[in-house]
Design a protein around this motif. Structure first.
Motif, PDB file in Angstrom:
ATOM      1  N   GLY A   1      11.630   3.873   8.703  1.00 16.14           N
ATOM      2  CA  GLY A   1      12.020   2.809   7.754  1.00 16.14           C
ATOM      3  C   GLY A   1      11.326   3.079   6.229  1.00 16.14           C
ATOM      4  N   ILE A   2      10.513   3.834   6.335  1.00 15.39           N
ATOM      5  CA  ILE A   2       9.834   4.283   4.829  1.00 15.39           C
ATOM      6  C   ILE A   2       9.803   5.374   4.203  1.00 15.39           C
ATOM      7  CG2 ILE A   2       7.325   4.182   3.971  1.00 15.39           C
ATOM      8  CD1 ILE A   2       6.548   2.430   6.361  1.00 15.39           C
ATOM      9  N   GLU A   3      10.171   5.218   3.057  1.00 15.52           N
ATOM     10  CA  GLU A   3      10.746   6.390   2.297  1.00 15.52           C
ATOM     11  C   GLU A   3       9.663   7.334   1.961  1.00 15.52           C
ATOM     12  OE1 GLU A   3      13.703   7.786  -1.398  1.00 15.52           O
ATOM     13  OE2 GLU A   3      13.286   5.796  -0.947  1.00 15.52           O
ATOM     14  N   ILE A   4       9.737   8.905   2.235  1.00 15.98           N
ATOM     15  CA  ILE A   4       8.630   9.687   1.553  1.00 15.98           C
ATOM     16  C   ILE A   4       9.134  10.256   0.180  1.00 15.98           C
ATOM     17  CG2 ILE A   4       7.464  11.554   2.374  1.00 15.98           C
ATOM     18  CD1 ILE A   4       7.357   9.246   4.495  1.00 15.98           C
ATOM     19  N   LEU A   5       8.218  10.028  -0.631  1.00 23.54           N
ATOM     20  CA  LEU A   5       8.464  10.571  -2.129  1.00 23.54           C
ATOM     21  C   LEU A   5       7.342  11.734  -2.335  1.00 23.54           C
ATOM     22  CD1 LEU A   5       7.973   6.607  -3.518  1.00 23.54           C
ATOM     23  CD2 LEU A   5      10.033   8.176  -2.830  1.00 23.54           C
ATOM     24  N   ASP A   6       7.905  12.467  -3.403  1.00 23.19           N
ATOM     25  CA  ASP A   6       7.094  13.560  -3.767  1.00 23.19           C
ATOM     26  C   ASP A   6       5.841  13.205  -4.351  1.00 23.19           C
ATOM     27  OD1 ASP A   6       6.309  16.076  -5.003  1.00 23.19           O
ATOM     28  OD2 ASP A   6       8.201  16.398  -5.696  1.00 23.19           O
ATOM     29  N   ILE A   7       4.685  13.923  -4.023  1.00 19.93           N
ATOM     30  CA  ILE A   7       3.564  13.526  -4.302  1.00 19.93           C
ATOM     31  C   ILE A   7       3.088  13.675  -5.719  1.00 19.93           C
ATOM     32  CG2 ILE A   7       2.264  15.964  -4.071  1.00 19.93           C
ATOM     33  CD1 ILE A   7      -0.080  13.926  -2.495  1.00 19.93           C
ATOM     34  N   VAL A   8       4.146  14.348  -6.622  1.00 23.46           N
ATOM     35  CA  VAL A   8       3.638  14.455  -7.920  1.00 23.46           C
ATOM     36  C   VAL A   8       3.985  13.180  -8.806  1.00 23.46           C
ATOM     37  CG1 VAL A   8       4.325  17.057  -7.938  1.00 23.46           C
ATOM     38  CG2 VAL A   8       5.858  15.299  -8.577  1.00 23.46           C
TER      39      VAL A   8
ATOM     40  N   ALA B   1       0.871  -1.131  -0.128  1.00 26.94           N
ATOM     41  CA  ALA B   1       0.060  -0.008   0.133  1.00 26.94           C
ATOM     42  C   ALA B   1       0.970   1.084   0.029  1.00 26.94           C
ATOM     43  CB  ALA B   1      -0.755  -0.087   1.096  1.00 26.94           C
ATOM     44  N   PHE B   2       0.394   2.247  -0.471  1.00 28.25           N
ATOM     45  CA  PHE B   2       0.979   3.590  -0.286  1.00 28.25           C
ATOM     46  C   PHE B   2       0.333   4.456   0.777  1.00 28.25           C
ATOM     47  CE2 PHE B   2       2.530   3.964  -5.031  1.00 28.25           C
ATOM     48  CZ  PHE B   2       3.515   3.264  -4.775  1.00 28.25           C
ATOM     49  N   LEU B   3       1.043   5.294   1.339  1.00 25.34           N
ATOM     50  CA  LEU B   3       0.415   6.246   2.372  1.00 25.34           C
ATOM     51  C   LEU B   3       0.525   7.654   1.866  1.00 25.34           C
ATOM     52  CD1 LEU B   3       0.084   6.187   6.041  1.00 25.34           C
ATOM     53  CD2 LEU B   3       1.150   8.018   5.134  1.00 25.34           C
ATOM     54  N   ILE B   4      -0.829   8.382   1.673  1.00 24.46           N
ATOM     55  CA  ILE B   4      -0.487   9.864   1.277  1.00 24.46           C
ATOM     56  C   ILE B   4      -0.945  10.745   2.202  1.00 24.46           C
ATOM     57  CG2 ILE B   4      -1.475  11.319  -0.649  1.00 24.46           C
ATOM     58  CD1 ILE B   4      -1.955   7.759  -1.056  1.00 24.46           C
TER      59      ILE B   4
ATOM     60  N   PHE C   1       3.919   9.616   0.729  1.00 26.72           N
ATOM     61  CA  PHE C   1       4.010  10.525  -0.166  1.00 26.72           C
ATOM     62  C   PHE C   1       3.417  11.891   0.359  1.00 26.72           C
ATOM     63  CE2 PHE C   1       3.550   6.863  -2.717  1.00 26.72           C
ATOM     64  CZ  PHE C   1       4.234   7.218  -3.880  1.00 26.72           C
ATOM     65  N   ASP C   2       4.321  13.165   0.319  1.00 27.22           N
ATOM     66  CA  ASP C   2       3.788  14.291   0.828  1.00 27.22           C
ATOM     67  C   ASP C   2       4.057  15.642  -0.319  1.00 27.22           C
ATOM     68  OD1 ASP C   2       3.029  14.861   4.069  1.00 27.22           O
ATOM     69  OD2 ASP C   2       3.644  16.504   2.910  1.00 27.22           O
ATOM     70  N   ASN C   3       3.539  16.627  -0.045  1.00 25.91           N
ATOM     71  CA  ASN C   3       4.163  17.636  -1.050  1.00 25.91           C
ATOM     72  C   ASN C   3       5.163  18.621  -0.165  1.00 25.91           C
ATOM     73  OD1 ASN C   3       2.402  18.937   0.850  1.00 25.91           O
ATOM     74  ND2 ASN C   3       1.219  19.924  -0.711  1.00 25.91           N
ATOM     75  N   ASP C   4       5.535  18.324   1.022  1.00 19.22           N
ATOM     76  CA  ASP C   4       6.582  19.346   1.835  1.00 19.22           C
ATOM     77  C   ASP C   4       7.760  18.924   1.640  1.00 19.22           C
ATOM     78  OD1 ASP C   4       7.883  20.449   3.882  1.00 19.22           O
ATOM     79  OD2 ASP C   4       6.561  19.873   5.364  1.00 19.22           O
ATOM     80  N   PRO C   5       8.316  19.512   0.666  1.00 13.98           N
ATOM     81  CA  PRO C   5       9.863  19.455   0.603  1.00 13.98           C
ATOM     82  C   PRO C   5      10.857  19.136   1.659  1.00 13.98           C
ATOM     83  CG  PRO C   5       9.230  21.574  -0.264  1.00 13.98           C
ATOM     84  CD  PRO C   5       8.083  21.237   0.509  1.00 13.98           C
ATOM     85  N   ARG C   6      10.315  19.609   2.852  1.00 16.72           N
ATOM     86  CA  ARG C   6      11.223  19.381   4.043  1.00 16.72           C
ATOM     87  C   ARG C   6      11.046  17.748   4.375  1.00 16.72           C
ATOM     88  NH1 ARG C   6       8.565  23.567   7.734  1.00 16.72           N
ATOM     89  NH2 ARG C   6       6.862  22.590   6.576  1.00 16.72           N
ATOM     90  N   LYS C   7      10.006  16.915   3.842  1.00 17.24           N
ATOM     91  CA  LYS C   7       9.700  15.645   4.134  1.00 17.24           C
ATOM     92  C   LYS C   7      10.360  14.738   2.965  1.00 17.24           C
ATOM     93  CE  LYS C   7       5.794  16.566   7.322  1.00 17.24           C
ATOM     94  NZ  LYS C   7       4.249  16.819   7.283  1.00 17.24           N
ATOM     95  N   ILE C   8      10.039  15.151   2.052  1.00 19.47           N
ATOM     96  CA  ILE C   8      10.380  14.450   0.569  1.00 19.47           C
ATOM     97  C   ILE C   8      11.664  13.890   0.514  1.00 19.47           C
ATOM     98  CG2 ILE C   8      10.699  14.646  -1.932  1.00 19.47           C
ATOM     99  CD1 ILE C   8       8.199  16.523  -1.724  1.00 19.47           C
ATOM    100  N   GLY C   9      12.249  12.644   0.564  1.00 20.46           N
ATOM    101  CA  GLY C   9      13.609  12.203   0.448  1.00 20.46           C
ATOM    102  C   GLY C   9      13.632  11.558   1.929  1.00 20.46           C
TER     103      GLY C   9
END
Lengths: 214, 214
Positions: free
Chosen positions: A126-133, A84-87, A113-121
């Motif tokens: 243990g789970i990577e946060i990716l850019d919502i785009v 699953a993905f978490l958004i 996934f998030d749109n906050d640049p401070r969270k992306i990457g």
């Protein structure tokens, strides 16, 4: 294949919890009467609910606890891990990422996934946060079918739309807004404010009645 | 005073969310027909539900949005801050401590409790974590009536017992175990596993049907 009612589906995890605690106490057999009594549900209802699992009890002794546990887990499809993905990685989203308990229910969150640049990457629990785009594209490429939605209400309908368009088939929605069911998509809305509303109203009503009595 | 049905109580926060989003869009008046259409509820049901707030609509134009918002907030008692204790500062408990959103619903968590020495004395999101052995005493002394229960299932019934004995009147239970209602105590069980069970079962059923068609 007959469709199972929503109330039955909601009661199955309750039975499971009770059965697992009985198993820990090394109980081998259980009757529907005992289950009914413990959970405050009619015995005839318990019997009907458990029928859907296909597990058959033995006359006089009842069900084998471990058989019934396996039957319910199989029926809910909790024996299969599901990616699953978490958004929306806010307070609630982060908590869900960190909560190992859902793995027991087959939920395997593979990215946030998030749109906050401070969270992306970043990596949270243990789970990577990716850019919502990238969300729509990754749903398609990775064939993820299940999404946990923990964004603010204002963003929820739009993101749900993108997800469904890209191939998401089931949404566990925690956003405080109702997402309408669509053909071929399962949506389960969890509204914490609805639950809290019941509590605060009833508590204040009880206090009023109490002061009226005095 | 007539008692309000549980389904009505649960729908009120839904109306509130819709009305607040209408207010943000600077909508002044709203009809029950529009509310019904937006939320997929029968208009006659919406009318009946909103009656409990005592807010009266105007013929032809409907309700004043801001009046209805205030009416629902008042009815749910969300205009009064209510002090609460949170018990069990794990992943979910910490998230709830950090989630400011519940303050909108009048929930003011003033302390957390845990039995883990590494957590006791710490402050999480500005809220102090106290030793759980002090729970009963502090409920009595501070006259706290509302508790958020986020402990593991195995501890929930015992802690609920201590809390009720000490004067707690309303429990918002997130522990994955059903706590039975008692005379004079309101309990609202939030079962995330029940909700997830509905989703995973339906998703797997849908996929089976799909593969049968192929």
């Amino acid at each position: 294949m007959e469709s199972v009612s929503l109330p039955t589906l909601r009661r199955l995890p309750k039975y499971l919890m009770l059965l697992q605690s009985l198993e820990q106490q090394r109980v081998i057999y259980v009757s529907t009467t005992l289950i009914a009594h413990e959970l405050g549900i009619e015995a005839i209802q318990v019997r009907k609910d458990l029928e859907v699992t296909g597990v058959v009890g033995k006359p006089k002794v009842g069900f084998v606890v471990s058989d019934l546990i396996q039957g319910i887990i199989r029926f809910l499809n909790w024996d299969n891990r599901r990616e699953a993905f978490l958004i929306g990685v806010g307070a609630l989203g982060s908590a869900i990422l960190g909560y190992q308990g859902f793995r027991e229910f087959g939920l395997d969150i593979i990215a946030g996934f998030d749109n906050d640049p401070r969270k992306i990457g970043k990596t949270i629990h243990g789970i990577e946060i990716l850019d919502i785009v990238k969300l729509g594209n990754l749903i398609e490429r990775m064939k993820v079918r299940l999404a946990v939605l923990t964004v603010p209400a204002a963003f929820a309908p739009e993101i749900a739309g993108i997800m469904i368009f890209s191939g998401i088939k089931a949404i566990w929605n925690f956003a405080p807004c109702h997402i309408k069911a669509r053909e071929g998509v399962v949506i389960e809305n969890v509204s914490l404010s609805q639950s809290l509303g019941v509590l605060t109203h009833r508590l204040s009503k009880m206090e009023q009645n109490y002061s009226e009595v005095i």
